[in-house]
Design a protein around this motif. Structure first.
Motif, PDB file in Angstrom:
ATOM      1  N   THR A  16      24.881  93.669  10.365  1.00 16.70           N
ATOM      2  CA  THR A  16      24.785  94.989   9.731  1.00 16.70           C
ATOM      3  C   THR A  16      23.835  95.003   8.539  1.00 16.70           C
ATOM      4  N   THR A  17      23.368  93.833   8.089  1.00 18.95           N
ATOM      5  CA  THR A  17      22.456  93.779   6.929  1.00 18.95           C
ATOM      6  C   THR A  17      20.988  93.883   7.360  1.00 18.95           C
ATOM      7  N   LYS A  18      20.718  93.828   8.658  1.00 22.33           N
ATOM      8  CA  LYS A  18      19.343  93.867   9.156  1.00 22.33           C
ATOM      9  C   LYS A  18      19.084  95.126   9.980  1.00 22.33           C
ATOM     10  N   LYS A  19      17.815  95.447  10.128  1.00 23.30           N
ATOM     11  CA  LYS A  19      17.442  96.445  11.128  1.00 23.30           C
ATOM     12  C   LYS A  19      17.694  95.846  12.503  1.00 23.30           C
ATOM     13  N   LYS A  20      18.081  96.696  13.428  1.00 19.05           N
ATOM     14  CA  LYS A  20      18.384  96.216  14.777  1.00 19.05           C
ATOM     15  C   LYS A  20      17.435  96.875  15.783  1.00 19.05           C
ATOM     16  N   ALA A  21      16.646  96.047  16.458  1.00 17.26           N
ATOM     17  CA  ALA A  21      15.700  96.521  17.467  1.00 17.26           C
ATOM     18  C   ALA A  21      16.264  96.184  18.837  1.00 17.26           C
ATOM     19  N   LEU A  22      16.716  97.195  19.571  1.00 15.46           N
ATOM     20  CA  LEU A  22      17.346  96.992  20.865  1.00 15.46           C
ATOM     21  C   LEU A  22      16.349  97.267  21.988  1.00 15.46           C
ATOM     22  N   PHE A  23      16.408  96.467  23.035  1.00 14.18           N
ATOM     23  CA  PHE A  23      15.519  96.684  24.171  1.00 14.18           C
ATOM     24  C   PHE A  23      16.223  96.322  25.475  1.00 14.18           C
ATOM     25  N   CYS A  24      15.668  96.848  26.580  1.00 17.75           N
ATOM     26  CA  CYS A  24      16.184  96.530  27.916  1.00 17.75           C
ATOM     27  C   CYS A  24      14.988  96.315  28.834  1.00 17.75           C
ATOM     28  N   GLN A  25      15.045  96.836  30.057  1.00 19.68           N
ATOM     29  CA  GLN A  25      13.936  96.637  30.978  1.00 19.68           C
ATOM     30  C   GLN A  25      12.857  97.698  30.822  1.00 19.68           C
ATOM     31  N   SER A  26      13.288  98.922  30.517  1.00 21.01           N
ATOM     32  CA  SER A  26      12.304 100.004  30.409  1.00 21.01           C
ATOM     33  C   SER A  26      12.595 100.991  29.292  1.00 21.01           C
ATOM     34  N   GLY A  27      13.673 100.793  28.542  1.00 22.53           N
ATOM     35  CA  GLY A  27      13.964 101.660  27.410  1.00 22.53           C
ATOM     36  C   GLY A  27      15.096 102.640  27.616  1.00 22.53           C
ATOM     37  N   MET A  28      15.683 102.701  28.816  1.00 22.16           N
ATOM     38  CA  MET A  28      16.757 103.655  29.071  1.00 22.16           C
ATOM     39  C   MET A  28      18.095 103.172  28.521  1.00 22.16           C
ATOM     40  N   ARG A  29      18.481 101.967  28.880  1.00 21.43           N
ATOM     41  CA  ARG A  29      19.769 101.452  28.414  1.00 21.43           C
ATOM     42  C   ARG A  29      19.778 101.212  26.915  1.00 21.43           C
ATOM     43  N   SER A  30      18.636 100.829  26.351  1.00 22.80           N
ATOM     44  CA  SER A  30      18.594 100.586  24.902  1.00 22.80           C
ATOM     45  C   SER A  30      18.801 101.876  24.123  1.00 22.80           C
ATOM     46  N   LYS A  31      18.336 103.004  24.654  1.00 23.64           N
ATOM     47  CA  LYS A  31      18.584 104.290  23.998  1.00 23.64           C
ATOM     48  C   LYS A  31      20.078 104.608  23.992  1.00 23.64           C
ATOM     49  N   HIS A  32      20.715 104.358  25.105  1.00 21.27           N
ATOM     50  CA  HIS A  32      22.156 104.593  25.169  1.00 21.27           C
ATOM     51  C   HIS A  32      22.902 103.663  24.205  1.00 21.27           C
ATOM     52  N   ALA A  33      22.433 102.419  24.102  1.00 15.92           N
ATOM     53  CA  ALA A  33      23.074 101.460  23.196  1.00 15.92           C
ATOM     54  C   ALA A  33      22.957 101.909  21.741  1.00 15.92           C
ATOM     55  N   VAL A  34      21.788 102.403  21.362  1.00 15.07           N
ATOM     56  CA  VAL A  34      21.587 102.905  19.998  1.00 15.07           C
ATOM     57  C   VAL A  34      22.510 104.084  19.732  1.00 15.07           C
ATOM     58  N   LYS A  35      22.615 104.988  20.695  1.00 18.94           N
ATOM     59  CA  LYS A  35      23.491 106.144  20.553  1.00 18.94           C
ATOM     60  C   LYS A  35      24.932 105.704  20.334  1.00 18.94           C
ATOM     61  N   LEU A  36      25.369 104.721  21.096  1.00 17.97           N
ATOM     62  CA  LEU A  36      26.731 104.213  20.970  1.00 17.97           C
ATOM     63  C   LEU A  36      26.964 103.606  19.596  1.00 17.97           C
ATOM     64  N   LEU A  37      26.012 102.809  19.121  1.00 17.07           N
ATOM     65  CA  LEU A  37      26.166 102.172  17.815  1.00 17.07           C
ATOM     66  C   LEU A  37      26.170 103.213  16.696  1.00 17.07           C
ATOM     67  N   GLN A  38      25.364 104.237  16.828  1.00 16.84           N
ATOM     68  CA  GLN A  38      25.349 105.299  15.823  1.00 16.84           C
ATOM     69  C   GLN A  38      26.702 105.995  15.758  1.00 16.84           C
ATOM     70  N   GLU A  39      27.303 106.208  16.918  1.00 15.02           N
ATOM     71  CA  GLU A  39      28.618 106.839  16.960  1.00 15.02           C
ATOM     72  C   GLU A  39      29.682 105.964  16.321  1.00 15.02           C
ATOM     73  N   LEU A  40      29.431 104.659  16.292  1.00 16.75           N
ATOM     74  CA  LEU A  40      30.350 103.704  15.659  1.00 16.75           C
ATOM     75  C   LEU A  40      29.965 103.444  14.203  1.00 16.75           C
ATOM     76  N   ASP A  41      29.045 104.290  13.693  1.00 16.88           N
ATOM     77  CA  ASP A  41      28.604 104.241  12.291  1.00 16.88           C
ATOM     78  C   ASP A  41      27.881 102.936  11.947  1.00 16.88           C
ATOM     79  N   ILE A  42      27.153 102.397  12.903  1.00 17.70           N
ATOM     80  CA  ILE A  42      26.292 101.241  12.655  1.00 17.70           C
ATOM     81  C   ILE A  42      24.867 101.755  12.568  1.00 17.70           C
ATOM     82  N   GLN A  43      24.269 101.623  11.396  1.00 19.05           N
ATOM     83  CA  GLN A  43      22.987 102.250  11.117  1.00 19.05           C
ATOM     84  C   GLN A  43      21.812 101.283  11.306  1.00 19.05           C
ATOM     85  N   ASN A  44      20.596 101.830  11.102  1.00 17.77           N
ATOM     86  CA  ASN A  44      19.355 101.056  11.226  1.00 17.77           C
ATOM     87  C   ASN A  44      19.208 100.426  12.612  1.00 17.77           C
TER      88      ASN A  44
END
Length: 368
Positions: free
Chosen positions: A312-340
């Motif tokens: 939680t102290t770092k920026k988090k850069a998420l990736f997958c094969q083409s960018g679809m699943r990583s977008k969903h992962a970011v959305k999920l983390l944001q909903e869990l109040d995990i920022q950056n």
């Protein structure tokens, strides 16, 4: 054209009368991709009198591994138009109509009303639910097929008061939560096998021959050659809920559950920073691996249960094969109040390509 269809006509179960039924049939195929190509090829050869092809996409080189109607001369062309050109050479005695447009709630009912049978060769859930609902409203039988890696499914929906696709899968999954073949891969011959099975179901419906897969889901495994057939129960309540909204169907927008409104960023925005946690949300077996970055592997399927792996102290850069699943992962983390948290728009292969033309950060780090 007795000679062309001779092998059909001499079958006592088909005969000239059966071939006349095939010649009078009108079939609309949604998608001219991996499934659509064999479906179209065999229905054209069989002499289905009118065939419609709906596809707004263009032919790319990665399609040629499995989309057997196309060749290098087709690259850059619209798939529906390119398929029509090839199919007219295969059989110039039937009518082939190309719709170089996207199937939507606005045009589906008008299109479906012009045909007897609808065949779904699409590769995404949004289109599958759209096709299903339009078939219910227009009372058209739907021949369904789907593929995933080495496995395929075939069924017939909305046939003679039978169950629908929504009876099997009531609601679509969140977009990006299930990878498609461009992300996870597919054995090249698999869509040929499944698409041919779909074409077979179409001919059985036209000829009223044999037993269709209405109320049944055939599951096929290309590695073991095992088949299993699952029973599908009809949900009258589900079907009536679709019919209840038929007057507003043309106004329907794509299901918001199918999209994730996360703006992706480029790997270039992060590659020079040091305080970054790179998170690969693909499954562990997926290739290619990104070797020149310190990667945390957390598949999307277990992300919510693996929050202890996230810094939680770092920026988090998420990736997958083409960018679809990583977008969903970011959305999920944001909903869990995990920022950056950020979704890398390039897939793993593109990240590797960018790293290959840059100095090896791991070597530089050791020198420091």
């Amino acid at each position: 054209m007795t000679d062309r269809y001779n092998r059909h006509i001499i079958l006592s179960e088909i005969g000239q009368g059966g071939q006349d039924k095939i010649s009078s049939a009108k079939v609309l195929v949604i998608g001219a991709g991996g499934l659509g190509c064999p479906i179209l090829q065999y229905l054209t050869a069989a002499g289905v009198g009118t065939i419609g092809i709906v596809d707004f996409d263009i032919v790319t080189v990665s399609n040629l591994q499995r989309q057997v109607l196309f060749g290098t001369s087709s690259l850059g062309k619209n798939k529906a138009e390119a398929a029509k050109q090839r199919l007219e050479d295969l059989n110039n005695d039937i009518s082939i109509l190309a719709y170089a447009e996207k199937l939507t709630h606005k045009n589906a009912i008008t299109l479906f009303n012009q045909y007897d049978i609808i065949v779904d060769g699409s590769d995404n859930f949004e289109t599958r639910y759209l096709v299903n609902d339009a078939c219910i409203i227009t009372n058209k039988p739907l021949v369904f097929g789907a593929i995933y890696k080495f496995e395929g499914q075939v069924s017939v929906f909305n046939y003679k008061n039978g169950p629908s696709y929504r009876c099997l899968f009531p609601n679509p999954p969140v977009k990006g939560s299930i990878p498609n073949c461009s992300e996870i891969g597919v054995l090249g011959v698999l869509p040929g096998i499944i698409g041919t099975m779909q074409a077979n179901e179409v001919l059985k419906i036209i000829l009223e021959l044999g037993t269709t897969l209405s109320g049944k889901l055939l599951c096929y495994n290309a590695l073991t050659l095992q088949n299993s057939i699952l029973k599908i129960n009809k949900s009258e309540e589900t079907i009536q809920s679709v019919l209840k909204n038929k007057d507003n169907f043309h106004k329907t927008e794509a299901d918001s559950n199918c999209d994730v409104d996360i703006k992706p960023v480029s790997i270039e925005d992060f590659i020079s920073e040091k305080s970054i946690q790179y998170i690969d949300v693909r499954e562990h077996h997926e290739q290619p691996k990104v070797e020149r970055l310190d990667i945390t592997y957390i598949p999307l399927s277990v992300l919510e249960a693996s929050l202890d792996k996230i810094n939680t102290t770092k920026k988090k850069a998420l990736f997958c094969q083409s960018g679809m699943r990583s977008k969903h992962a970011v959305k999920l983390l944001q909903e869990l109040d995990i920022q950056n948290c950020f979704s890398i728009k390039e897939g793993a292969l593109e990240i590797k390509n960018i790293l290959s033309i840059r100095p090896d950060r791991s070597k530089n780090k050791r020198k420091e």
